[in-house]
Write an enzyme that holds these catalytic residues in place. Structure first.
Site, PDB file in Angstrom:
ATOM      1  N   LYS A 114      32.949  13.461  -9.239  1.00 23.91           N
ATOM      2  CA  LYS A 114      31.617  13.063  -9.692  1.00 23.91           C
ATOM      3  C   LYS A 114      31.731  12.545 -11.108  1.00 23.91           C
ATOM      4  O   LYS A 114      32.597  12.991 -11.874  1.00 23.91           O
ATOM      5  CB  LYS A 114      30.668  14.271  -9.688  1.00 23.91           C
ATOM      6  CG  LYS A 114      29.221  13.874  -9.653  1.00 23.91           C
ATOM      7  CD  LYS A 114      28.826  13.511  -8.232  1.00 23.91           C
ATOM      8  CE  LYS A 114      27.362  13.297  -8.068  1.00 23.91           C
ATOM      9  NZ  LYS A 114      26.998  13.354  -6.645  1.00 23.91           N
TER      10      LYS A 114
HETATM   11  N1  GLU Z   1      25.952  10.432  -4.774  1.00 16.62           N
HETATM   12  C1  GLU Z   1      25.915  10.635  -3.360  1.00 16.62           C
HETATM   13  C2  GLU Z   1      26.150  12.097  -3.031  1.00 16.62           C
HETATM   14  O1  GLU Z   1      25.911  12.969  -3.833  1.00 16.62           O
HETATM   15  C3  GLU Z   1      26.849   9.685  -2.614  1.00 16.62           C
HETATM   16  C4  GLU Z   1      28.283   9.762  -2.954  1.00 16.62           C
HETATM   17  C5  GLU Z   1      29.131   8.670  -2.311  1.00 16.62           C
HETATM   18  O2  GLU Z   1      28.595   7.897  -1.526  1.00 16.62           O
HETATM   19  O3  GLU Z   1      30.315   8.622  -2.631  1.00 16.62           O
HETATM   20  O4  GLU Z   1      26.487  12.442  -1.935  1.00 16.62           O
END
Ligand code: GLU
Length: 424
Positions: A114
């Site tokens: 993240k």
């Molecule tokens: N930000 C989204 C999540 O928390 C998507 C992450 C992604 O598609 O890599 O799942």
């Protein structure tokens, strides 16, 4: 030159604490060795950068940016980038670990990561945001890569930011590399269905759980907190499947109508009013807090973490909670909710539809081909249904909540993979 102080790390109801409490519980049920415990717990890489950005008025401002790669055991790490004033390292670490468990639960070959920048995109111009995205990308050139770490949108970012990220990364590599990021605009190799994917997955998870609880969608009511990319599509799709959505909300507050909210009208209203529901007609104005305790069948927290806590868990009246957001329930609220007999479809299962279609986007980029919307929807619905069944079966086998069962499914998979391959 000014410096935007990142938000102080909260010691109470910290999302990292919440994640670790559930992780510890699942690990003890699985009987995992101490060595494996630390392999799964400690992030692989944590990067903190200072990002100087020239603002429109000519001043220079430094933002603090993060990228945490929690795990790359199942494959390249995957996870969004959050732009929000509250971003801090602990939050990003929790969100990175949740991505590892989420990818494992839906059985896609990714680890978890993240990223985030402490900033307020609502108060920044498009040019300032673009310069920030480009500065962040340059700082992360050694972290990102289509086979290494693949970012995506999260709160405060979307296709526009992903396009800038792809462009900056491609510039550094001297060629177009569209597989380095997902959630791109369609013309740049984005996937059909990606925008609504998380809301669609939330809806399939809600319907699968309603089926187990023998709740007929055509007679059920729902309250949905958050009207961003997750909440608005979840509301629209649940409404399409017969559920009466009686309350929605965003940062301007909550909107309640016992006869059901016209979700299409709400989406049009929001799009015509600078992205907010402020002043939305034909609904009684309530607070975000009041929305959580409405007498509805299904509650979908789809805004941010730690909204259901020890302070308000007892007042929840819903029979089912489907977590559209990451970490909306603090670990200390779990017991109260379980004691009340409320079923929770946890975040790492309920909102996994987004990363699933991100995976499909990456696959399409790699094979240089575009799938139809129908194919994407069929495959993601199947992935969500299979994941739900796996978690439900584990909850029966271990006699635990769906939340702990989801961690069990995920941790078991990552630990087993590690046993075969080791870690480089
Ligand atoms: N930000 C989204 C999540 O928390 C998507 C992450 C992604 O598609 O890599 O799942």
């Amino acid at each position: 030159m000014s410096y935007l102080e990142p938000a102080p790390i909260k010691d109470k109801e910290n999302p990292l604490e919440s994640m670790m409490q559930r992780f510890d519980k699942a690990v003890s049920l699985l009987g995992i060795s101490e060595e494996m415990y630390y392999i799964l717990k400690v992030p692989r890489q944590q990067v903190i950068v200072g990002l100087p950005v020239t603002m429109d008025n000519g001043s220079l401002r430094v933002f603090e940016g993060y990228r945490v790669v929690h795990s790359n055991i199942l494959g390249p790490s995957k996870g969004g980038i959050r732009f929000d004033p509250g971003v801090n390292l602990d939050e990003v670490r929790a969100l990175a670990a949740w991505m590892t468990w989420k990818c494992a639960v839906v059985d896609i070959p990714y680890g978890g990561a993240k990223g985030g920048v402490a900033c307020n995109p609502r108060e920044m111009s498009a040019g300032e945001i673009e310069r920030l995205v480009r500065a962040y990308t340059v700082s992360m050139l050694d972290v990102f890569g289509p086979d290494r770490d693949i970012p995506a949108p999260d709160m405060g970012t979307g296709p526009r930011e992903m396009a800038w990220l792809m462009d900056e990364y491609s510039k550094a590599k001297g060629m177009t590399v569209n597989g380095v990021v997902t959630g791109k605009p369609l013309v740049l190799g984005g996937s059909l269905g990606r925008t609504e994917a998380t809301g669609r997955g939330v809806t399939s998870a809600a319907l699968a759980a309603m089926d187990k609880l023998r709740l007929n969608p055509y007679r059920a009511t729902a309250a949905i907190q958050g009207f961003g990319n997750v909440g608005s599509y979840a509301a629209a799709l649940m409404h399409e499947r017969g559920v009466s959505v009686v309350a929605i909300s965003d940062i301007s507050g909550g909107y309640h109508n016992a006869n059901g909210i016209d979700i299409e009208a709400a989406m049009k209203y929001r799009n015509a009013h600078e992205g907010t529901l402020e002043g939305f007609p034909n609904a009684e104005k309530i607070t975000n807090e009041e929305l959580l305790s409405l007498p509805v069948d299904v509650l979908v927290p789809a805004a941010k973490e730690d909204v259901i806590t020890v302070d308000n868990a007892a007042s929840i009246q819903a029979k089912l909670i489907v977590e559209g957001a990451n970490g909306p329930t603090s670990a200390s609220a779990d017991d109260i909710i379980n004691q009340k007999g409320i079923v929770v479809v946890p975040d790492i299962l309920a909102n996994a539809g987004g990363v699933t279609v991100s995976y499909f986007e990456w696959v399409q980029n790699r094979i240089g081909y575009k799938w139809t919307l129908d194919r994407i929807n069929r495959r993601s619905d199947r992935a969500m249904k299979d994941a739900f069944d796996r978690v439900y079966a584990a909850s029966q086998q271990y006699k635990v909540s769906m939340r702990i069962a989801a961690y069990i499914v995920a941790i078991r998979k990552v630990a087993e993979t590690y046993k075969f391959r080791g870690g480089y």
